[in-house]
Write a protein that holds these residues in place. Sequence first.
Motif, PDB file in Angstrom:
ATOM      1  N   SER A  39       0.886  -1.147   0.054  1.00 56.18           N
ATOM      2  CA  SER A  39       0.054  -0.127   0.010  1.00 56.18           C
ATOM      3  C   SER A  39       0.816   1.329  -0.099  1.00 56.18           C
ATOM      4  N   ASP A  40       2.016   1.189   0.665  1.00 53.92           N
ATOM      5  CA  ASP A  40       2.959   2.498   0.818  1.00 53.92           C
ATOM      6  C   ASP A  40       4.035   2.363  -0.371  1.00 53.92           C
ATOM      7  N   VAL A  41       4.110   1.579  -1.167  1.00 53.25           N
ATOM      8  CA  VAL A  41       4.904   1.597  -2.211  1.00 53.25           C
ATOM      9  C   VAL A  41       4.601   2.159  -3.501  1.00 53.25           C
ATOM     10  N   VAL A  42       5.474   3.169  -3.996  1.00 53.57           N
ATOM     11  CA  VAL A  42       5.335   3.851  -5.178  1.00 53.57           C
ATOM     12  C   VAL A  42       6.058   3.177  -6.304  1.00 53.57           C
ATOM     13  N   LEU A  43       5.465   2.536  -7.243  1.00 50.76           N
ATOM     14  CA  LEU A  43       6.253   2.094  -8.527  1.00 50.76           C
ATOM     15  C   LEU A  43       6.157   3.297  -9.456  1.00 50.76           C
ATOM     16  N   ARG A  44       7.433   3.131  -9.981  1.00 55.63           N
ATOM     17  CA  ARG A  44       7.780   4.380 -10.869  1.00 55.63           C
ATOM     18  C   ARG A  44       7.290   4.534 -12.137  1.00 55.63           C
ATOM     19  N   ASP A  45       6.563   3.093 -12.744  1.00 55.80           N
ATOM     20  CA  ASP A  45       5.994   3.171 -14.074  1.00 55.80           C
ATOM     21  C   ASP A  45       5.310   1.874 -14.220  1.00 55.80           C
ATOM     22  N   ARG A  46       4.642   1.553 -15.351  1.00 60.06           N
ATOM     23  CA  ARG A  46       3.771   0.460 -15.490  1.00 60.06           C
ATOM     24  C   ARG A  46       4.585  -0.707 -15.559  1.00 60.06           C
ATOM     25  N   LEU A  67      13.858  -7.992 -22.635  1.00 67.20           N
ATOM     26  CA  LEU A  67      13.691  -6.816 -23.418  1.00 67.20           C
ATOM     27  C   LEU A  67      14.506  -5.740 -22.715  1.00 67.20           C
ATOM     28  N   SER A  68      14.564  -4.691 -23.632  1.00 70.12           N
ATOM     29  CA  SER A  68      15.412  -3.447 -23.474  1.00 70.12           C
ATOM     30  C   SER A  68      14.400  -2.766 -22.371  1.00 70.12           C
ATOM     31  N   ARG A  69      14.898  -1.839 -21.758  1.00 75.13           N
ATOM     32  CA  ARG A  69      14.009  -0.847 -20.998  1.00 75.13           C
ATOM     33  C   ARG A  69      12.978  -0.305 -21.633  1.00 75.13           C
ATOM     34  N   THR A  70      13.380   0.375 -22.776  1.00 73.61           N
ATOM     35  CA  THR A  70      12.297   0.833 -23.844  1.00 73.61           C
ATOM     36  C   THR A  70      11.193  -0.097 -24.190  1.00 73.61           C
ATOM     37  N   ASP A  71      11.791  -1.261 -24.644  1.00 66.95           N
ATOM     38  CA  ASP A  71      10.874  -2.506 -25.016  1.00 66.95           C
ATOM     39  C   ASP A  71      10.059  -2.779 -24.081  1.00 66.95           C
ATOM     40  N   ARG A  72      10.486  -3.079 -22.758  1.00 65.31           N
ATOM     41  CA  ARG A  72       9.699  -3.330 -21.662  1.00 65.31           C
ATOM     42  C   ARG A  72       8.564  -2.331 -21.424  1.00 65.31           C
ATOM     43  N   ARG A  73       9.061  -1.045 -21.666  1.00 63.00           N
ATOM     44  CA  ARG A  73       7.675  -0.095 -21.416  1.00 63.00           C
ATOM     45  C   ARG A  73       6.548  -0.313 -22.367  1.00 63.00           C
ATOM     46  N   GLN A  74       6.891  -0.457 -23.726  1.00 66.08           N
ATOM     47  CA  GLN A  74       5.991  -0.547 -24.788  1.00 66.08           C
ATOM     48  C   GLN A  74       5.284  -1.734 -24.470  1.00 66.08           C
ATOM     49  N   ALA A  75       5.940  -2.901 -24.239  1.00 66.96           N
ATOM     50  CA  ALA A  75       5.310  -4.321 -23.870  1.00 66.96           C
ATOM     51  C   ALA A  75       4.302  -4.225 -22.793  1.00 66.96           C
ATOM     52  N   ALA A  76       4.638  -3.550 -21.859  1.00 71.86           N
ATOM     53  CA  ALA A  76       3.443  -3.289 -20.728  1.00 71.86           C
ATOM     54  C   ALA A  76       2.397  -2.613 -21.067  1.00 71.86           C
ATOM     55  N   ASP A  77       2.735  -1.749 -21.907  1.00 72.79           N
ATOM     56  CA  ASP A  77       1.489  -0.821 -22.604  1.00 72.79           C
ATOM     57  C   ASP A  77       0.702  -1.565 -23.612  1.00 72.79           C
ATOM     58  N   VAL A  78       1.665  -2.351 -24.328  1.00 72.15           N
ATOM     59  CA  VAL A  78       0.364  -3.296 -25.068  1.00 72.15           C
ATOM     60  C   VAL A  78      -0.185  -4.135 -24.591  1.00 72.15           C
ATOM     61  N   MET A  79       0.174  -4.703 -23.444  1.00 71.76           N
ATOM     62  CA  MET A  79      -0.609  -5.918 -22.569  1.00 71.76           C
ATOM     63  C   MET A  79      -2.028  -5.106 -22.081  1.00 71.76           C
ATOM     64  N   MET A  99     -10.905   4.733 -18.089  1.00 70.81           N
ATOM     65  CA  MET A  99      -9.758   3.670 -18.632  1.00 70.81           C
ATOM     66  C   MET A  99      -9.400   4.137 -20.363  1.00 70.81           C
ATOM     67  N   ASN A 100     -10.391   4.730 -20.862  1.00 71.14           N
ATOM     68  CA  ASN A 100     -10.182   4.961 -22.367  1.00 71.14           C
ATOM     69  C   ASN A 100      -9.236   6.242 -22.405  1.00 71.14           C
ATOM     70  N   GLU A 101      -9.449   6.894 -21.335  1.00 69.76           N
ATOM     71  CA  GLU A 101      -8.514   8.395 -21.446  1.00 69.76           C
ATOM     72  C   GLU A 101      -7.431   8.129 -21.074  1.00 69.76           C
ATOM     73  N   PHE A 102      -6.864   7.068 -20.590  1.00 69.54           N
ATOM     74  CA  PHE A 102      -5.450   6.595 -20.038  1.00 69.54           C
ATOM     75  C   PHE A 102      -4.494   6.446 -21.280  1.00 69.54           C
ATOM     76  N   GLU A 103      -3.552   7.604 -21.208  1.00 72.26           N
ATOM     77  CA  GLU A 103      -2.435   7.235 -22.522  1.00 72.26           C
ATOM     78  C   GLU A 103      -1.506   6.095 -22.170  1.00 72.26           C
ATOM     79  N   LEU A 104      -1.362   5.359 -23.349  1.00 66.37           N
ATOM     80  CA  LEU A 104      -0.650   4.177 -23.360  1.00 66.37           C
ATOM     81  C   LEU A 104       0.278   4.541 -24.537  1.00 66.37           C
TER      82      LEU A 104
END
Length: 228
Positions: free
Chosen positions: A35-42, A93-105, A134-139
């Motif tokens: 609950s108190d953990v802040v995750l830096r990205d998706r 995956l590279s860091r950039t590809d991981r971010r895109q992969a998470a967003d595609v999922m 949900m639909n306004e969330f930018e991916l």
Amino acid sequence: MSGRRAKADRRSAKRTTGAAVVMRSAEAILAVDMSDVVLRDRVPQVVVGLCRAAAAQSRAVVALTLAGHASSAAPNRRLVFEAAIRLNWLRGLSRTDRRQAADVMLAKDRKDTNSTLAYLAKLGQTVDFDPTEMNEFELDAPTSGSIQEQARKLDSAVQASSTEPWSLYAFWRQETQLAHASGALAGSCPGSSELSRTESGNKMTRTITQRTMIELTGSPHGCYGTSQ
């Protein structure tokens, strides 16, 4: 006590011990307060979510197996294997590809949710869910290319992984047959012995998978004990 009975008792004791280890591990993972953990990205959000989901499913596998219903845990085992395959793929995956992969999922999940809502609306069914936020969330989700393909299709992710998880993928494929209303599922149920005898393809797949399990775990039933 006969040798066969003694061997069966030893297998049962080993299963029970293994089940206890799995259960303790799952309980420890799920007991962590996030609950108190802040995750830096998706990306870490997806990774942590998959790990916790697999831990929760492993508890269900243990409970069903110890109750004598190991075959009924096929959908749960399938999810654990799939989570492990996805995590292995993301790791390579590279860091950039991981971010895109998470967003595609996430984009795929959003598309599926909207498709379900559209289907229900077409039938005149109302759902107490507003997809606006949900639909306004930018991916940052590419609509084509290798990352998009791998994020959408598990077999593509397996083949593209830096270390191909062939054993996990073989287990996942076998559990998939028992996680849907398939001929393999029908043939594995009591009273379907005639169907089982005629399904030579199923027998071949089962034999190959059991050989793989023996190589990895020393048992034709893998880590879960005898299927019921």
